[in-house]
Design a protein around this motif. Structure first.
Motif, mmCIF file in Angstrom:
data_model
loop_
_atom_site.group_PDB
_atom_site.id
_atom_site.type_symbol
_atom_site.label_atom_id
_atom_site.label_comp_id
_atom_site.label_asym_id
_atom_site.label_seq_id
_atom_site.Cartn_x
_atom_site.Cartn_y
_atom_site.Cartn_z
ATOM 1 N N PHE A 20 29.251 37.565 52.547
ATOM 2 C CA PHE A 20 29.294 38.959 52.250
ATOM 3 C C PHE A 20 29.845 39.141 50.840
ATOM 4 O O PHE A 20 29.370 40.147 49.994
ATOM 5 N N VAL A 21 30.840 38.460 50.476
ATOM 6 C CA VAL A 21 31.500 38.564 49.068
ATOM 7 C C VAL A 21 30.081 38.051 48.103
ATOM 8 O O VAL A 21 30.214 38.756 47.063
ATOM 9 N N HIS A 22 29.488 37.135 48.485
ATOM 10 C CA HIS A 22 28.555 36.439 47.661
ATOM 11 C C HIS A 22 27.603 37.743 47.500
ATOM 12 O O HIS A 22 26.870 37.984 46.211
ATOM 13 N N PHE A 23 27.057 38.560 48.573
ATOM 14 C CA PHE A 23 26.232 39.589 48.496
ATOM 15 C C PHE A 23 26.826 40.749 47.707
ATOM 16 O O PHE A 23 26.039 41.171 46.903
ATOM 17 N N LEU A 24 28.074 40.830 47.689
ATOM 18 C CA LEU A 24 28.675 42.009 46.765
ATOM 19 C C LEU A 24 28.475 41.946 45.321
ATOM 20 O O LEU A 24 28.221 42.609 44.739
ATOM 21 N N VAL A 25 28.623 40.452 45.264
ATOM 22 C CA VAL A 25 28.719 39.962 43.696
ATOM 23 C C VAL A 25 27.210 39.961 43.216
ATOM 24 O O VAL A 25 26.833 40.607 42.046
ATOM 25 N N GLU A 26 26.196 39.520 44.097
ATOM 26 C CA GLU A 26 24.524 39.709 43.653
ATOM 27 C C GLU A 26 24.502 41.022 43.326
ATOM 28 O O GLU A 26 23.500 41.352 42.523
ATOM 29 N N ALA A 27 24.871 42.170 44.219
ATOM 30 C CA ALA A 27 24.418 43.330 44.261
ATOM 31 C C ALA A 27 25.183 44.305 43.121
ATOM 32 O O ALA A 27 24.602 45.350 42.747
ATOM 33 N N GLY A 28 26.048 43.371 42.459
ATOM 34 C CA GLY A 28 26.586 44.237 41.346
ATOM 35 C C GLY A 28 27.726 44.983 42.016
ATOM 36 O O GLY A 28 28.384 45.837 40.956
ATOM 37 N N ALA A 29 28.116 45.079 43.055
ATOM 38 C CA ALA A 29 29.232 46.081 43.810
ATOM 39 C C ALA A 29 30.499 45.726 43.551
ATOM 40 O O ALA A 29 31.486 46.391 43.347
ATOM 41 N N LEU A 30 30.934 44.292 43.529
ATOM 42 C CA LEU A 30 32.279 43.984 43.298
ATOM 43 C C LEU A 30 32.395 43.566 41.817
ATOM 44 O O LEU A 30 31.776 42.865 41.101
ATOM 45 N N LYS A 31 33.517 44.235 41.391
ATOM 46 C CA LYS A 31 33.868 44.219 40.017
ATOM 47 C C LYS A 31 35.156 43.561 39.905
ATOM 48 O O LYS A 31 36.158 43.854 40.726
ATOM 49 N N PHE A 32 35.589 42.539 38.698
ATOM 50 C CA PHE A 32 36.723 42.167 38.885
ATOM 51 C C PHE A 32 37.345 42.801 37.343
ATOM 52 O O PHE A 32 36.467 42.876 36.221
ATOM 53 N N GLY A 33 38.437 42.787 37.256
ATOM 54 C CA GLY A 33 39.180 43.600 36.017
ATOM 55 C C GLY A 33 40.410 43.828 36.426
ATOM 56 O O GLY A 33 41.175 43.739 37.282
ATOM 57 N N ASP A 34 40.877 45.104 35.458
ATOM 58 C CA ASP A 34 42.103 45.565 35.758
ATOM 59 C C ASP A 34 41.650 47.137 35.965
ATOM 60 O O ASP A 34 41.397 48.092 35.208
ATOM 61 N N PHE A 35 41.972 47.447 37.375
ATOM 62 C CA PHE A 35 41.813 48.680 37.887
ATOM 63 C C PHE A 35 42.901 49.305 38.554
ATOM 64 O O PHE A 35 43.826 48.555 38.930
ATOM 65 N N VAL A 36 43.012 50.901 38.379
ATOM 66 C CA VAL A 36 43.907 51.611 39.083
ATOM 67 C C VAL A 36 43.359 52.545 39.969
ATOM 68 O O VAL A 36 42.362 53.225 39.831
ATOM 69 N N THR A 37 43.761 52.672 41.288
ATOM 70 C CA THR A 37 43.230 53.284 42.427
ATOM 71 C C THR A 37 43.717 54.767 42.171
ATOM 72 O O THR A 37 44.817 55.046 41.488
ATOM 73 N N LYS A 38 43.350 55.708 43.114
ATOM 74 C CA LYS A 38 43.595 56.976 42.906
ATOM 75 C C LYS A 38 45.089 57.247 43.315
ATOM 76 O O LYS A 38 45.726 58.277 42.890
#
Length: 90
Positions: A20-38
């Protein structure tokens, strides 16, 4: 975009999370970086569900949902409800 996860990888085994994680990365849905949630919480990753915009990626996502549903809720539930999309007021 590379080849998506093969259906044979969607078995109920221990590799389902990795697939599932591999799929998320390949689909471009999983992003890594510095994010702030709502809510203001910092997080090192973000899943952009807007990237599931083709029939192919939606079909694979549905296969993962179905496999998880059967693994954890088979015989215990009959319906699966997803999150509201842009329907939650803050």
């Amino acid at each position: 975009m590379g080849a998506l996860v093969k259906p044979s990888a969607l078995r109920m085994g221990e590799n389902n999370t990795d697939s599932f994680v591999h799929f998320l990365v390949e689909a471009g849905a999983l992003k890594f970086g510095d994010f702030v949630t709502k809510s203001g919480r910092n997080t090192p990753y973000f899943i952009n569900t807007g990237e599931f915009r083709t029939g192919r990626t939606l079909s694979k996502l549905a296969e993962f949902y179905a496999a998880a549903f059967m693994k954890y809720f088979d015989g215990k539930a009959q319906n699966l409800y997803g999150p509201a999309y842009k329907g939650i007021l803050c």
